[in-house]
Design a protein around this motif. Structure first.
Motif, PDB file in Angstrom:
ATOM      1  N   TYR B  36      -2.901   3.911   5.386  1.00  0.00           N
ATOM      2  CA  TYR B  36      -3.654   4.838   5.104  1.00  0.00           C
ATOM      3  C   TYR B  36      -4.876   4.506   3.866  1.00  0.00           C
ATOM      4  O   TYR B  36      -5.305   3.095   4.750  1.00  0.00           O
ATOM      5  N   GLN B  38      -8.022   4.741   0.846  1.00  0.00           N
ATOM      6  CA  GLN B  38      -7.663   4.328  -0.563  1.00  0.00           C
ATOM      7  C   GLN B  38      -9.782   4.224  -1.216  1.00  0.00           C
ATOM      8  O   GLN B  38      -9.832   3.343  -0.883  1.00  0.00           O
ATOM      9  N   ASN B  41     -11.061   4.064  -6.780  1.00  0.00           N
ATOM     10  CA  ASN B  41     -10.196   4.440  -8.124  1.00  0.00           C
ATOM     11  C   ASN B  41      -9.523   5.839  -7.498  1.00  0.00           C
ATOM     12  O   ASN B  41      -9.671   6.795  -8.785  1.00  0.00           O
ATOM     13  N   ARG B  42      -8.813   5.998  -6.976  1.00  0.00           N
ATOM     14  CA  ARG B  42      -7.671   6.807  -5.960  1.00  0.00           C
ATOM     15  C   ARG B  42      -6.822   6.104  -5.610  1.00  0.00           C
ATOM     16  O   ARG B  42      -7.030   5.204  -5.356  1.00  0.00           O
ATOM     17  N   GLY B  43      -5.692   6.480  -5.657  1.00  0.00           N
ATOM     18  CA  GLY B  43      -4.172   6.696  -4.948  1.00  0.00           C
ATOM     19  C   GLY B  43      -5.174   6.491  -3.350  1.00  0.00           C
ATOM     20  O   GLY B  43      -6.387   7.157  -2.785  1.00  0.00           O
ATOM     21  N   LEU B  44      -4.090   5.869  -2.288  1.00  0.00           N
ATOM     22  CA  LEU B  44      -3.925   6.094  -1.225  1.00  0.00           C
ATOM     23  C   LEU B  44      -3.320   7.305  -0.135  1.00  0.00           C
ATOM     24  O   LEU B  44      -2.735   7.998  -1.414  1.00  0.00           O
ATOM     25  N   PHE B  46      -2.642   9.368   3.066  1.00  0.00           N
ATOM     26  CA  PHE B  46      -2.334   8.590   4.297  1.00  0.00           C
ATOM     27  C   PHE B  46      -3.186   9.625   5.474  1.00  0.00           C
ATOM     28  O   PHE B  46      -3.515  10.686   5.303  1.00  0.00           O
ATOM     29  N   LEU B  88     -11.023   2.001   1.407  1.00  0.00           N
ATOM     30  CA  LEU B  88     -10.610   0.573   1.341  1.00  0.00           C
ATOM     31  C   LEU B  88      -9.267   1.319   2.755  1.00  0.00           C
ATOM     32  O   LEU B  88      -8.506   1.987   2.531  1.00  0.00           O
ATOM     33  N   PHE B  90      -5.247   0.201   4.329  1.00  0.00           N
ATOM     34  CA  PHE B  90      -4.321  -0.058   4.715  1.00  0.00           C
ATOM     35  C   PHE B  90      -3.440  -0.079   5.537  1.00  0.00           C
ATOM     36  O   PHE B  90      -2.928   1.190   6.233  1.00  0.00           O
TER      37      PHE B  90
END
Lengths: 114, 116
Positions: B36, B38, B41-44, B46, B88, B90
């Protein structure tokens, strides 16, 4: 068309208060989640609901209570807020059935407890 | 217990160069692996996943990842980095069996910085 939405985006409150964060998904998914992302960006699951039923409940203080009025909504209520609750909270959803489905995340709610 | 490790807190790469973001995992059985991204200031979001089949999986924005069972790794790669890839990243794993209580476990994240 926002797939997973959360309100509010920012929440600033005093210690001891009670607050709620709302989450809605319009993807038709059966499973919804709450995650907490701390200041070091570490992401950890808190709860998971499948068709309004709680299926994952991690070691979370019982001040945190999720509520799912229907499968499109999963709200998070927090009682007696503490400084350590400051974090970004993400809601997510995924289709039911198999474990190989990706999760869809909301934009997050940044909670600051003063 | 399942776990995932991202050994690098930050990866720096020049625009146009290839990039690799490392991920290793530990599960009892077969893994389902995910990447994922990111943005600030945002969501993850896919990127890609490995379930079964070809070890090389292709995903969004030109990213790909290679599943290596012997090394228990699932490194994310891109042949030519863009400044807009800075974010970022993940890695996440879950075991390929068990019920709905089977959790998705995330790594600690790797910050990718692409310099112009």
């Amino acid at each position: 068309d926002t797939a997973v939405s959360q309100t509010p985006k920012y929440l600033v409150t005093q210690m001891g208060n009670d607050k709620s964060i709302k989450c809605e998904q319009n993807l038709g998914h059966d499973t919804m989640y709450w995650y907490k992302q701390d200041s070091k960006k570490f992401l950890k699951i808190m709860f998971s609901y499948n068709n309004k039923e709680l299926i994952i409940n991690e070691t979370v203080p019982n001040r945190f209570s999720p509520k799912s009025p229907d499968k499109a909504h999963l709200n998070l209520h927090i009682n007696s807020l503490e400084l350590g609750d400051s974090a970004v909270y993400f809601c997510a959803s995924s289709p039911v059935g198999t474990l190989n489905n990706e999760q869809f995340f909301g934009p997050g709610t940044r909670l600051t407890v003063l | 217990a399942q776990s995932v490790a991202q050994p690098e807190d930050q990866v720096n790469v020049a625009e146009g160069n290839p990039l690799t973001v490392k991920c290793t995992y530990s599960v009892s059985g077969n893994p389902y692996l995910f990447w994922y991204v990111q943005y600030p200031n945002r969501g993850l979001q896919f990127l890609l996943k490995y379930i079964t089949g070809d070890n090389l999986v292709k995903g969004s924005y030109g990213f790909e990842a290679e599943f290596n069972k012997s090394q228990t790794s699932f490194h994310l790669k891109k042949p030519s980095a863009l400044v807009s890839d800075s974010a970022l990243y993940f890695c996440a794993v879950r075991e390929a069996y068990g019920g709905a209580t089977n959790k998705l476990i995330f790594g600690t994240g790797t910050l990718l910085a692409v310099q112009p």
